[in-house]
Design an enzyme around this catalytic site. Structure first.
Site, short mmCIF file in Angstrom:
data_model
loop_
_atom_site.label_atom_id
_atom_site.label_comp_id
_atom_site.label_asym_id
_atom_site.label_seq_id
_atom_site.Cartn_x
_atom_site.Cartn_y
_atom_site.Cartn_z
N HIS A 196 -11.86 6.24 2.32
CA HIS A 196 -11.88 7.62 2.84
C HIS A 196 -11.78 8.62 1.70
O HIS A 196 -11.29 8.28 0.62
CB HIS A 196 -10.70 7.82 3.80
CG HIS A 196 -9.40 7.33 3.24
ND1 HIS A 196 -8.53 8.14 2.54
CD2 HIS A 196 -8.84 6.08 3.20
CE1 HIS A 196 -7.49 7.41 2.14
NE2 HIS A 196 -7.65 6.16 2.52
N ASP A 250 0.86 -1.19 0.00
CA ASP A 250 0.00 0.00 0.00
C ASP A 250 0.90 1.24 0.00
O ASP A 250 1.51 1.57 1.01
CB ASP A 250 -0.88 -0.04 1.27
CG ASP A 250 -1.92 1.07 1.29
OD1 ASP A 250 -1.90 1.95 0.41
OD2 ASP A 250 -2.78 1.04 2.20
N GLU A 303 -7.09 -1.57 -3.29
CA GLU A 303 -7.50 -0.18 -3.15
C GLU A 303 -7.25 0.61 -4.43
O GLU A 303 -6.23 0.42 -5.10
CB GLU A 303 -6.71 0.47 -2.00
CG GLU A 303 -6.99 1.95 -1.79
CD GLU A 303 -6.31 2.50 -0.55
OE1 GLU A 303 -5.29 1.93 -0.13
OE2 GLU A 303 -6.82 3.50 -0.02
N ASP A 357 -3.84 6.94 -3.67
CA ASP A 357 -3.80 5.95 -2.60
C ASP A 357 -4.29 4.64 -3.24
O ASP A 357 -5.46 4.52 -3.60
CB ASP A 357 -4.72 6.39 -1.46
CG ASP A 357 -4.64 5.47 -0.26
OD1 ASP A 357 -3.95 4.44 -0.32
OD2 ASP A 357 -5.30 5.78 0.76
N GLU A 400 -11.12 1.27 -0.57
CA GLU A 400 -10.27 0.14 -0.17
C GLU A 400 -11.09 -0.82 0.66
O GLU A 400 -11.92 -0.41 1.46
CB GLU A 400 -9.03 0.61 0.59
CG GLU A 400 -9.29 1.40 1.84
CD GLU A 400 -8.00 1.97 2.43
OE1 GLU A 400 -7.03 1.21 2.58
OE2 GLU A 400 -7.97 3.18 2.74
N HIS A 438 -6.54 11.54 4.75
CA HIS A 438 -7.87 11.24 5.27
C HIS A 438 -8.64 12.55 5.39
O HIS A 438 -8.40 13.34 6.29
CB HIS A 438 -7.81 10.51 6.61
CG HIS A 438 -7.39 9.08 6.46
ND1 HIS A 438 -7.42 8.18 7.48
CD2 HIS A 438 -6.93 8.40 5.40
CE1 HIS A 438 -6.99 7.00 7.05
NE2 HIS A 438 -6.68 7.11 5.79
CO LIG Z 1 -6.23 4.40 1.80
#
Ligand SMILES: [Co+2]
Length: 431
Positions: free
Chosen positions: A283, A203, A412, A214, A316, A291
């Site tokens: 998010h 990640d 994700e 992300d 995700e 975030h």
């Molecule tokens: Co994330």
């Protein structure tokens, strides 16, 4: 990590970039780009935005490349017009959104944001290239430190700048193993080695001008985990399909949960249901802020907040053969400046004050890890760092673990909620 081995991995990345550059020149970029995005290549062609493709053009590019000696060594050398490839396009769900795809007004609104979208696309292209390279190079027996340095140096090499606040890592490269679902990256001296039977969540974030991609996948060598990975990949794709302007977050969670929990996985003769890790969420993402305040549940949680036009979301999902619930424990590696900290919280310790300035200068509000402090020459900072955490100026994000012995997986993507349609900007031909 010693100075010498660091230099070696930088060399390896540069050599890789050199190879990439030769390969791309020979194959001509437009053809390559199509291969990268089979699902939506036609669309890009139709709009003529990213696929020029004529023979003459290929030759021109070839000439330019062979002449090119100085200038960028980053991703921009492959996109000399500065326009980066679009992701996968999908309509916003719901009849109320039908007019968005055709209405001129929405198109106009969208164009006002085009430079932000292009930044996201640039980050996504870096992410695709780095993860492709990583998937080829990661082998059992490698140290976790080597894996993270490989990926992070890859991102840095593509980033066209050494200014970490302009572009580069959007957050530390997580390589969480097995029952650990998230927020593990090695600290200096970590001797952990990747094993054949490990389930590793890779990640990592790439940012360009604060626009953060992300995006994560799960890496395994043993195919006995295939059903677990398939469950999570499908759950994430379900969340992506369900997402869109005016959609309620709980409804996305409900659809994800249904798909994820329709799977089971057999490991060494025992069958496990695949559970959603119910306290992990997608998010929204704001500039320089990973975030943004909205959470996208992966179970039905009753949150009726809606997604809105212009927002960016990380979708995700996490599946587990364990409890489906994680708790923070173990040595911490991930940190970030706390944006909601009191403005004038006093710091008594001089060293902590200095460290806070260093953090602000190098990362701003982007998450960082201890290795990032090491590489900018900080040492013996732990007391100061802990002081900042206790004062609430910096937040720590310890590893998030399900029950020991279980396996967790993650996929994700980052999606852009254009006024017209949504764009799965980090989509690749891999996932
Ligand atoms: Co994330």
């Amino acid at each position: 990590m010693s100075e010498e081995t660091k230099a070696k991995s930088v060399e390896a990345v540069e050599e890789k970039l050199q190879n990439l550059s030769t390969k791309e020149t020979a194959a001509a970029a437009p053809a390559d780009k199509k291969a990268d995005h089979p699902e939506h290549a036609g669309e890009e062609d139709a709009e003529g935005k990213t696929a020029p493709a004529a023979e003459g053009e290929k030759k021109k590019k070839k000439k330019k490349k062979s002449k090119k000696k100085k200038g960028s060594h980053g991703i921009s050398q492959f996109y000399t017009d500065g326009v980066y490839p679009q992701g996968e396009w999908m309509d916003h769900p719901g009849d109320g959104n039908l007019k968005r795809t055709t209405d001129e007004e929405y198109r106009y609104l969208d164009n006002k944001n085009s430079s932000a979208w292009n930044d996201y696309r640039k980050g996504a292209e870096i992410h695709r290239r780095v993860r492709k390279m990583a998937k080829e190079k990661i082998k059992p027996g490698m140290k976790m430190i080597e894996i993270t340095e490989l990926i992070e140096n890859g991102v840095r090499a593509y980033s066209d700048t050494n200014d970490t606040k302009k572009a580069g890592m959007g957050f530390p490269c997580g390589v969480s193993l097995n029952h650990c679902a998230a927020h593990y990256t090695p600290n200096a001296g970590d001797k952990t080695v990747l094993n054949y039977d490990d389930v590793m969540k890779v990640d990592f974030g790439v940012h360009v001008n604060g626009r953060i991609i992300d995006c994560a996948f799960t890496h395994t060598f043993n195919d006995k985990y295939d059903n677990l990975l398939k469950a999570v990949k499908e759950a994430t794709n379900t969340g992506i399909k369900a997402a869109g302007i005016d959609v309620r977050l709980t409804d996305i969670g409900e659809q994800i949960e249904e798909v994820m929990e329709s799977y089971e996985v057999e490991l060494d003769g025992k069958t496990y249901p695949v559970k959603c890790i119910r306290n992990l969420n997608g998010h929204n993402i704001k500039d320089f802020q990973i975030h943004g305040g909205k959470s996208v549940p992966i179970v039905k949680n009753g949150d009726t907040t809606r997604m809105e036009e212009g927002e960016t979301f990380a979708i995700e999902t996490f599946g587990s053969t364990g409890k489906g619930y994680v708790v923070g424990s173990g040595e911490c590696s991930h940190y970030a400046k706390n944006l909601s900290a009191p403005a004038n919280a006093p710091i008594r310790l001089e060293r902590a004050k200095k460290l806070m300035t260093t953090i602000e200068n190098n990362f701003g509000s982007l998450p960082f890890c201890r290795r990032y402090l090491d590489r900018i020459g900080e040492d013996k900072y732990l007391l100061a760092l802990n002081t900042l955490c206790k004062a609430g100026l910096v937040s720590d994000y310890p590893p998030l673990n399900d029950t020991r012995g279980c396996y967790t997986a993650q996929y994700e993507h980052t999606i852009l909620l254009h006024p017209t349609r949504k764009e799965v900007v980090s989509r690749g031909d891999d996932y």
